[in-house]
Design a protein around this motif. Structure first.
Motif, mmCIF file in Angstrom:
data_model
loop_
_atom_site.group_PDB
_atom_site.id
_atom_site.type_symbol
_atom_site.label_atom_id
_atom_site.label_comp_id
_atom_site.label_asym_id
_atom_site.label_seq_id
_atom_site.Cartn_x
_atom_site.Cartn_y
_atom_site.Cartn_z
ATOM 1 N N VAL A 187 0.795 -1.309 -0.068
ATOM 2 C CA VAL A 187 0.124 -0.012 -0.102
ATOM 3 C C VAL A 187 0.947 1.351 0.057
ATOM 4 O O VAL A 187 0.676 2.177 -0.668
ATOM 5 N N ILE A 188 1.865 1.091 0.895
ATOM 6 C CA ILE A 188 2.884 2.387 0.733
ATOM 7 C C ILE A 188 3.659 2.557 -0.571
ATOM 8 O O ILE A 188 3.678 3.667 -1.233
ATOM 9 N N LEU A 189 4.012 1.357 -1.290
ATOM 10 C CA LEU A 189 4.230 1.410 -2.273
ATOM 11 C C LEU A 189 3.437 2.346 -3.590
ATOM 12 O O LEU A 189 3.733 3.087 -4.283
ATOM 13 N N MET A 190 2.108 1.682 -3.453
ATOM 14 C CA MET A 190 1.098 2.160 -4.320
ATOM 15 C C MET A 190 0.942 3.788 -4.004
ATOM 16 O O MET A 190 0.938 4.611 -5.100
ATOM 17 N N MET A 191 1.166 4.093 -2.748
ATOM 18 C CA MET A 191 0.882 5.752 -2.746
ATOM 19 C C MET A 191 2.236 6.561 -3.018
ATOM 20 O O MET A 191 1.853 7.640 -3.756
ATOM 21 N N ILE A 192 3.259 5.841 -2.964
ATOM 22 C CA ILE A 192 4.511 6.557 -3.588
ATOM 23 C C ILE A 192 4.197 6.724 -4.843
ATOM 24 O O ILE A 192 4.433 7.790 -5.639
ATOM 25 N N ILE A 193 3.928 5.664 -5.540
ATOM 26 C CA ILE A 193 3.954 5.630 -7.299
ATOM 27 C C ILE A 193 2.753 6.584 -7.628
ATOM 28 O O ILE A 193 2.994 7.490 -8.596
ATOM 29 N N VAL A 194 1.645 6.827 -6.970
ATOM 30 C CA VAL A 194 0.423 7.603 -7.261
ATOM 31 C C VAL A 194 0.904 9.178 -6.823
ATOM 32 O O VAL A 194 0.575 10.049 -8.042
ATOM 33 N N VAL A 195 1.545 9.214 -5.744
ATOM 34 C CA VAL A 195 2.051 10.583 -5.736
ATOM 35 C C VAL A 195 2.866 11.108 -6.493
ATOM 36 O O VAL A 195 3.014 12.320 -7.090
ATOM 37 N N ILE A 196 4.100 10.442 -6.926
ATOM 38 C CA ILE A 196 4.837 10.846 -7.957
ATOM 39 C C ILE A 196 4.286 11.017 -9.327
ATOM 40 O O ILE A 196 4.572 12.050 -9.952
ATOM 41 N N ALA A 197 3.209 10.092 -9.621
ATOM 42 C CA ALA A 197 2.732 10.176 -10.893
ATOM 43 C C ALA A 197 1.899 11.425 -11.010
ATOM 44 O O ALA A 197 1.842 12.229 -12.079
ATOM 45 N N TRP A 198 1.099 11.673 -10.012
ATOM 46 C CA TRP A 198 0.256 12.995 -9.948
ATOM 47 C C TRP A 198 1.280 14.197 -9.999
ATOM 48 O O TRP A 198 0.938 15.317 -10.817
ATOM 49 N N ALA A 199 2.238 14.176 -9.286
ATOM 50 C CA ALA A 199 3.059 15.609 -9.406
ATOM 51 C C ALA A 199 3.502 15.491 -10.737
ATOM 52 O O ALA A 199 3.840 16.673 -11.128
ATOM 53 N N VAL A 200 4.208 14.527 -11.270
ATOM 54 C CA VAL A 200 4.623 14.680 -12.865
ATOM 55 C C VAL A 200 3.845 15.321 -13.739
ATOM 56 O O VAL A 200 4.099 16.013 -14.552
ATOM 57 N N THR A 201 2.413 14.553 -13.724
ATOM 58 C CA THR A 201 1.676 15.099 -14.726
ATOM 59 C C THR A 201 1.088 16.417 -14.415
ATOM 60 O O THR A 201 0.649 17.134 -15.341
ATOM 61 N N ARG A 202 1.129 17.137 -13.155
ATOM 62 C CA ARG A 202 0.585 18.245 -13.043
ATOM 63 C C ARG A 202 1.581 19.429 -12.971
ATOM 64 O O ARG A 202 1.339 20.498 -13.337
ATOM 65 N N TYR A 203 3.002 19.125 -12.565
ATOM 66 C CA TYR A 203 3.834 20.059 -12.224
ATOM 67 C C TYR A 203 5.207 20.077 -13.195
ATOM 68 O O TYR A 203 5.871 20.945 -12.990
ATOM 69 N N THR A 204 5.172 19.097 -13.974
ATOM 70 C CA THR A 204 6.662 19.080 -14.577
ATOM 71 C C THR A 204 6.424 19.030 -16.262
ATOM 72 O O THR A 204 5.248 19.074 -16.640
ATOM 73 N N VAL A 205 7.582 19.299 -16.899
ATOM 74 C CA VAL A 205 7.519 19.682 -18.276
ATOM 75 C C VAL A 205 7.048 18.401 -19.031
ATOM 76 O O VAL A 205 6.248 18.369 -19.876
ATOM 77 N N ILE A 206 7.616 17.022 -18.703
ATOM 78 C CA ILE A 206 7.399 15.948 -19.311
ATOM 79 C C ILE A 206 5.838 15.684 -19.089
ATOM 80 O O ILE A 206 5.128 14.920 -19.987
ATOM 81 N N GLY A 207 5.389 16.151 -18.183
ATOM 82 C CA GLY A 207 3.623 15.948 -17.765
ATOM 83 C C GLY A 207 3.092 16.837 -18.522
ATOM 84 O O GLY A 207 1.996 16.217 -19.202
ATOM 85 N N ARG A 208 3.412 17.922 -18.883
ATOM 86 C CA ARG A 208 2.756 18.549 -19.890
ATOM 87 C C ARG A 208 2.898 18.088 -21.351
ATOM 88 O O ARG A 208 1.948 18.528 -22.388
ATOM 89 N N GLN A 209 4.048 17.689 -21.725
ATOM 90 C CA GLN A 209 4.332 17.152 -22.871
ATOM 91 C C GLN A 209 3.576 15.667 -23.161
ATOM 92 O O GLN A 209 3.149 15.541 -24.127
ATOM 93 N N ILE A 210 3.165 14.955 -22.113
ATOM 94 C CA ILE A 210 2.253 13.741 -22.171
ATOM 95 C C ILE A 210 0.973 14.389 -22.760
ATOM 96 O O ILE A 210 0.221 13.745 -23.425
ATOM 97 N N ILE A 211 0.496 15.241 -22.077
ATOM 98 C CA ILE A 211 -0.937 15.797 -22.275
ATOM 99 C C ILE A 211 -0.797 16.344 -23.629
ATOM 100 O O ILE A 211 -1.723 16.055 -24.398
ATOM 101 N N ALA A 212 0.251 17.112 -24.080
ATOM 102 C CA ALA A 212 -0.001 17.779 -25.421
ATOM 103 C C ALA A 212 0.332 16.770 -26.660
ATOM 104 O O ALA A 212 -0.586 16.689 -27.429
#
Length: 335
Positions: A187-212
């Motif tokens: 469950v801790i692994l799950m939460m860590i992965i979710v938080v990282i993925a959420w932060a990447v898609t929301r706040y990083t350049v690569i996240g914006r590139q994925i959406i674009a």
């Protein structure tokens, strides 16, 4: 200026319908999750017990881990059908490493470390293979990933000769059976992965590139974005997360069965993404929605089983949830 001959209700009605569909597509998963919780509190004995909570959390953890990678893939307009087979491959490799008789007793910590790192790396490379088929050779994602969907499980079966690998290794199994501050490790692994993925898609350049890339690939390419590199990244990440989920499954079961590990997981992951609000056409990545979608799928199955309904009924409900989620997405986009 509003035409006085047209009733106000006919002007406001489409806007109201569009607003309802928009809110339904955004918050429908949360409402469904809360409704399932309330239903289980009312009809399912001991639903609020710690044991029930732990069972549901550990069952949903692997779905969330795989579905997080699937969210990134789908956000680019792709799909990954190979995740279940990659789980089987990773699950087949790990016991072959730490159960090898050549390891001296004092080297077992190294063997366990390799048994975690190597299968995840292999799954990541196979995910990269999927990405290369798509980016270099122009193969449609559903076809490209179908290759490993079919061949991957066969590879796992060949590696193990189709035999069940039973083991007991507390150090390796800590990734699923251990607890940190009373919380299961998986469950801790799950939460860590979710938080990282959420932060990447929301706040990083690569996240914006994925959406674009998912929103308009041609425009993204003309704007100078590294479209091919982005796709390679997301398929590699999806593969790595599938590999990690495979390790969690075999650690939890104390056995690796290439015939069963990850079986049907690609469908659960896609369902969680669709129900969670990520557009299957790409251009949006709702990681938190995916988590809620996974919990909805898990709670539907748990509710039916706990109340004596056959597991096959959960498959029908799951299919209905996907159809309804896609319907809401399409109607909301047209409103």
């Amino acid at each position: 200026m509003t035409n006085p001959q047209v009733p106000i209700s006919t002007i406001e009605a489409p806007r109201a319908r569009g607003g309802f569909l928009l809110y339904a597509s955004r918050y429908g998963t949360l409402v469904a999750f809360l409704a399932l919780v309330a239903l289980n509190i009312a009809i399912t004995p001991n639903f609020l017990s710690m044991q029930t909570l732990t069972v549901n959390l550990t069952q949903v953890a692997t779905i969330v881990i795989v579905a997080t990678g699937m969210t990134l893939v789908i956000a680019t307009g792709g799909i990954d059908l190979s995740v279940g087979s990659l789980m089987a491959i990773a699950g087949a490799i790990a016991p072959m490493i730490f159960m090898h008789p050549a390891w001296p007793a004092g080297m077992m910590p190294i063997a366990v470390t390799l048994a975690i790192l190597v299968p995840v790396a292999v799954a990541a490379v196979l995910g990269l293979f999927n990405g290369m088929l798509i980016t270099r050779y122009g193969i449609q994602p559903i076809i490209a990933t179908l290759v490993l969907f079919i061949a991957g499980r066969g590879i796992a079966q060949v590696m193990t000769n189709g035999n069940l690998q039973v083991f007991r290794n507390d150090s390796f199994q800590f990734i699923a059976m251990g607890k940190i501050a009373g919380i299961p490790t998986q469950v801790i692994l799950m939460m860590i992965i979710v938080v990282i993925a959420w932060a990447v898609t929301r706040y990083t350049v690569i996240g914006r590139q994925i959406i674009a890339v998912g929103g308009n690939e041609r425009a993204a390419r003309l704007a100078g974005l590294p479209v091919k590199r982005v796709k390679l990244y997301v398929y590699m990440i999806s593969g790595a997360l599938a590999g990690l989920a495979g390790l969690v499954v075999i650690a939890r079961n104390s056995a690796s069965d290439a015939n069963l590990v990850g079986l049907g997981m690609e469908l659960d992951a896609i369902a969680a993404v669709a129900v969670g609000g990520t557009l299957l056409a790409g251009g949006r990545a709702n990681v938190i929605g995916t988590v809620l979608g996974a919990f909805v799928i898990q709670l539907v199955r748990y509710t039916l089983l706990a109340n004596g309904v056959p597991d096959a009924a959960a498959l029908i409900v799951k299919a209905g949830l996907i159809v309804f989620a896609v319907y809401l997405q399409q109607r909301a986009d047209k409103s």
